[in-house]
Structure formats: C-alpha cells, structure tokens
Design an enzyme around this catalytic site. Structure first.
Site, mmCIF file in Angstrom:
data_model
loop_
_atom_site.group_PDB
_atom_site.id
_atom_site.type_symbol
_atom_site.label_atom_id
_atom_site.label_comp_id
_atom_site.label_asym_id
_atom_site.label_seq_id
_atom_site.Cartn_x
_atom_site.Cartn_y
_atom_site.Cartn_z
ATOM 1 N N HIS A 100 73.179 84.074 19.440
ATOM 2 C CA HIS A 100 73.393 85.438 18.957
ATOM 3 C C HIS A 100 73.509 85.407 17.436
ATOM 4 O O HIS A 100 73.710 84.356 16.832
ATOM 5 C CB HIS A 100 74.653 86.056 19.574
ATOM 6 C CG HIS A 100 75.911 85.307 19.262
ATOM 7 N ND1 HIS A 100 76.485 84.401 20.139
ATOM 8 C CD2 HIS A 100 76.716 85.301 18.167
ATOM 9 C CE1 HIS A 100 77.572 83.885 19.603
ATOM 10 N NE2 HIS A 100 77.738 84.412 18.399
ATOM 11 N N ARG B 215 75.299 86.773 13.810
ATOM 12 C CA ARG B 215 76.525 87.295 13.201
ATOM 13 C C ARG B 215 76.133 88.029 11.925
ATOM 14 O O ARG B 215 75.271 87.567 11.172
ATOM 15 C CB ARG B 215 77.494 86.165 12.854
ATOM 16 C CG ARG B 215 78.105 85.477 14.061
ATOM 17 C CD ARG B 215 79.417 86.107 14.427
ATOM 18 N NE ARG B 215 80.024 85.479 15.596
ATOM 19 C CZ ARG B 215 81.223 85.764 16.046
ATOM 20 N NH1 ARG B 215 81.968 86.662 15.421
ATOM 21 N NH2 ARG B 215 81.708 85.182 17.123
ATOM 22 N N GLY C 254 74.476 79.219 16.035
ATOM 23 C CA GLY C 254 73.732 78.309 16.891
ATOM 24 C C GLY C 254 73.908 78.532 18.374
ATOM 25 O O GLY C 254 73.491 77.709 19.192
ATOM 26 N N LYS C 255 74.520 79.666 18.746
ATOM 27 C CA LYS C 255 74.837 79.905 20.157
ATOM 28 C C LYS C 255 74.000 81.016 20.783
ATOM 29 O O LYS C 255 74.341 81.538 21.843
ATOM 30 C CB LYS C 255 76.326 80.217 20.295
ATOM 31 C CG LYS C 255 77.220 79.070 19.829
ATOM 32 C CD LYS C 255 78.694 79.413 19.966
ATOM 33 C CE LYS C 255 79.564 78.258 19.501
ATOM 34 N NZ LYS C 255 81.014 78.580 19.621
ATOM 35 N N SER D 5 87.068 80.105 22.130
ATOM 36 C CA SER D 5 87.427 81.212 21.243
ATOM 37 C C SER D 5 88.416 82.131 21.947
ATOM 38 O O SER D 5 88.069 82.807 22.921
ATOM 39 C CB SER D 5 86.182 81.993 20.831
ATOM 40 O OG SER D 5 86.557 83.194 20.159
ATOM 41 N N VAL D 6 89.636 82.157 21.449
ATOM 42 C CA VAL D 6 90.682 83.000 22.032
ATOM 43 C C VAL D 6 90.319 84.476 21.882
ATOM 44 O O VAL D 6 90.532 85.282 22.797
ATOM 45 C CB VAL D 6 92.035 82.695 21.364
ATOM 46 C CG1 VAL D 6 93.115 83.649 21.863
ATOM 47 C CG2 VAL D 6 92.441 81.250 21.628
ATOM 48 N N ARG D 7 89.750 84.832 20.741
ATOM 49 C CA ARG D 7 89.372 86.239 20.513
ATOM 50 C C ARG D 7 88.246 86.662 21.456
ATOM 51 O O ARG D 7 88.232 87.794 21.943
ATOM 52 C CB ARG D 7 88.966 86.432 19.053
ATOM 53 C CG ARG D 7 90.107 86.194 18.073
ATOM 54 C CD ARG D 7 89.711 86.522 16.645
ATOM 55 N NE ARG D 7 90.801 86.239 15.732
ATOM 56 C CZ ARG D 7 90.770 85.290 14.799
ATOM 57 N NH1 ARG D 7 89.678 84.552 14.647
ATOM 58 N NH2 ARG D 7 91.811 85.088 14.012
#
EC number: 3.6.4.-
Length: 315
Positions: A224, A226, A221-222, A106-108
C-alpha cells in the site's frame, strides 16, 4: 509497534494454543523486581497468572513511560481478545505460536481494525473470514497484501475503480495515540489485485499532485502507499530501513513491494532502490535530499516533480 508477546503467550490447553494476559498481571510484572536471566520468559505473578516477558516492559505505559501502550484500557482487552481468537481459530499450535511471539505488530493498525469490526455499516463486521484475513495480514503471517477490504480503515477521502485513499486518525486512538496536533497522514490501498488501467492510475496521480502537493507518496513495502508530510519522510526512511533489515534477517527471501513508480515520489523510489541494493542508511537517505527529475514514465500533463524548497523541508 509492540511484539505479539505483549498481548498473549503460547499454551497447551484444550482447544487453545495461545492465551491472553490480564491487565492485573501486567501491572504486577511492571512493579516486580525480576532477575535479568528470566526476562525473556513470561513472568509468573503467583496471583494473576502469567504476564508478558519483562524484556518488554518499555512497551507499556506505567505512568512514567508515555511512549508505551495504554494497556489499562478496554481497548487493550479488545485487541488481546481479537489476537487470541484469530490464532486459536486457525489452530496455530503451541510450537508455531512460540515462534511468532517476538514478531512486531502495529498496535494502531489493530486498534483501527477493532473500530472497523465494531462499525455495523462496515462489511468487515459481519464477515468472520474477512476479519481473520485482515488480522493475519496485520500480523504479517500471510503474504497477502492489505487491500481495501482488509485495510486498517480510516476516513475515505478519495476512491476510484482501482484505489481507496484513507485519512488516518491516530490522534483519537486509545492504546498509542499520536499527540502531535499537526499530524496528518494518509494510506492508499488497492481495491483488487488485477492490473489497473492507466486511466485509473492517472486519476490517482492527478488527485495527489493537485490536492496533496505538500505530501510525499511513499511505500513501506507492504503493498500500500503512504501519503506523508515531507518533514516526516526522513523518519519514515529510518523505520523502513530498520524494519526491512530486521525482516531480511528472519526471512532472506522477503520481497519489498515497490509498487507503481509513477505514483511514488521519485526521491523515495531512489531511496528504496539503494536500500534494496545494500547501501548504508545514511547513503540511501541522501537521495531524499537530492533534486531529481520526475519519472520519465509519468503521465502526460501530470507531474510529480517537487520544488527543491519543498524537498528541503526534510528534517
């Protein structure tokens, strides 16, 4: 998202297993005519050294591709330098580096980590070990979940003993800014890995139910949560499904972290279950539009039930 190969390449130099590309090399590659048979390897510019494999041309904004990265910026240099610093710091080795070049990152997320590192008030700025861990988590190279201390960051809008809720400001980003003026999204990270008391979870659920009732709480699924607008949930479902299937091909033992279903929007939990059970994308997504009863284990006096007209905003 962009592959690691858009920032660096494997090498075999003294003390280094990866090296970064220069902006000049990328510009040269974008303007070059390259045979397709060579598109998967770093391109030799003859002048500026190696450039990213031409197969990733669309990852860069060349003036005609606004969806690509704004690579001709100081922020690109900072992110590339950070990635190289971390990978060489852990002595990853040329062969292992070559194996992970196609890994999407993820670039952001990485740009937000740069902002955290540059903020002298942030504990991340003074802790090299924490920086390393945060970057490796962002790259998916270690199994640790993104906790509050290793999170990408943002503006903190809620916090209790168990959770921290961040407002994500991607609109002001340099590399891949979100141009939608109505974009609003939040991330909730766990403060620790210990079991969280029901009272603490209830505080979070109450905050979400009454302050963010126009948003759906989902998970990628990571590890955290959203918090996203209902109108964007279908797009998130597409991305999560695609990412899950892609990771599963590379790593059949991969486990999708479903988190606490008392916090997750009931319809999203059903979507995830169907995805994990092998249902097709369209069949799984139908559950996002289906009226469902709230989770029976929800806290007394706090409900995550959504009105049907709210769910119908899914598009």
């Amino acid at each position: 998202m962009a592959e690691l190969a858009c920032f660096c390449y494997p090498c075999d130099r003294e003390g280094a297993s990866v090296a970064r590309y220069s902006r000049s090399a990328i510009k040269c590659m974008l303007s070059a005519k390259i045979d397709k048979s060579h598109s998967s390897q770093p391109y030799d510019t003859q002048v500026y050294g190696l450039a990213p494999p031409p197969v990733y041309k669309k990852r860069f904004n060349d003036g005609n591709n606004s969806r690509g990265m704004n690579f001709d910026t100081d922020m690109y240099d900072k992110v590339a330098d950070l990635l190289v610093q971390i990978l060489n710091g852990i002595k990853i080795g040329k062969d292992k580096a070559a194996e992970i070049m196609a890994v999407p990152i993820s670039v952001r997320h990485l740009e937000n980590l740069i902002y955290r590192i540059e903020n002298k008030d942030d504990i991340l700025s003074a802790d090299p070990n924490l920086i390393t861990k945060s970057v490796l988590i962002a790259m998916g190279l270690i199994k640790d979940c993104e906790l509050t201390t290793t999170a990408e960051g943002g503006d903190i809008v809620f916090q209790n003993q168990g959770f921290t809720m961040w407002r994500l400001d991607y609109k002001s980003h340099v590399l891949m800014p979100i141009t939608d003026p109505n974009f609003v999204e939040y991330k909730i990270t766990l403060n620790h890995t210990n079991p969280i008391d029901d009272k603490i979870v209830k505080e979070l659920v109450a905050e979400l139910r009454w302050q963010y009732n126009k948003f759906a709480v989902i998970t990628h699924g990571k590890g955290h949560y959203r918090v996203v607008r209902y109108s964007t949930v279908a797009n998130h479902a597409d991305r999560v499904y695609s990412t899950f299937k892609s990771i599963q091909k590379r790593n059949p033992s991969y486990k999708f972290n479903e988190l606490d279903t008392r916090v997750i929007w009931t319809n999203w939990a059903a979507f995830v279950k169907s995805m994990l059970n092998g249902m097709k994308l369209d069949d799984s997504k139908r559950l996002l539009f289906t009226k469902m009863k709230p989770n029976e284990s929800s806290f007394k006096g706090v409900t995550t039930e959504r009105k049907l007209d709210e769910v119908s905003l899914l598009g």
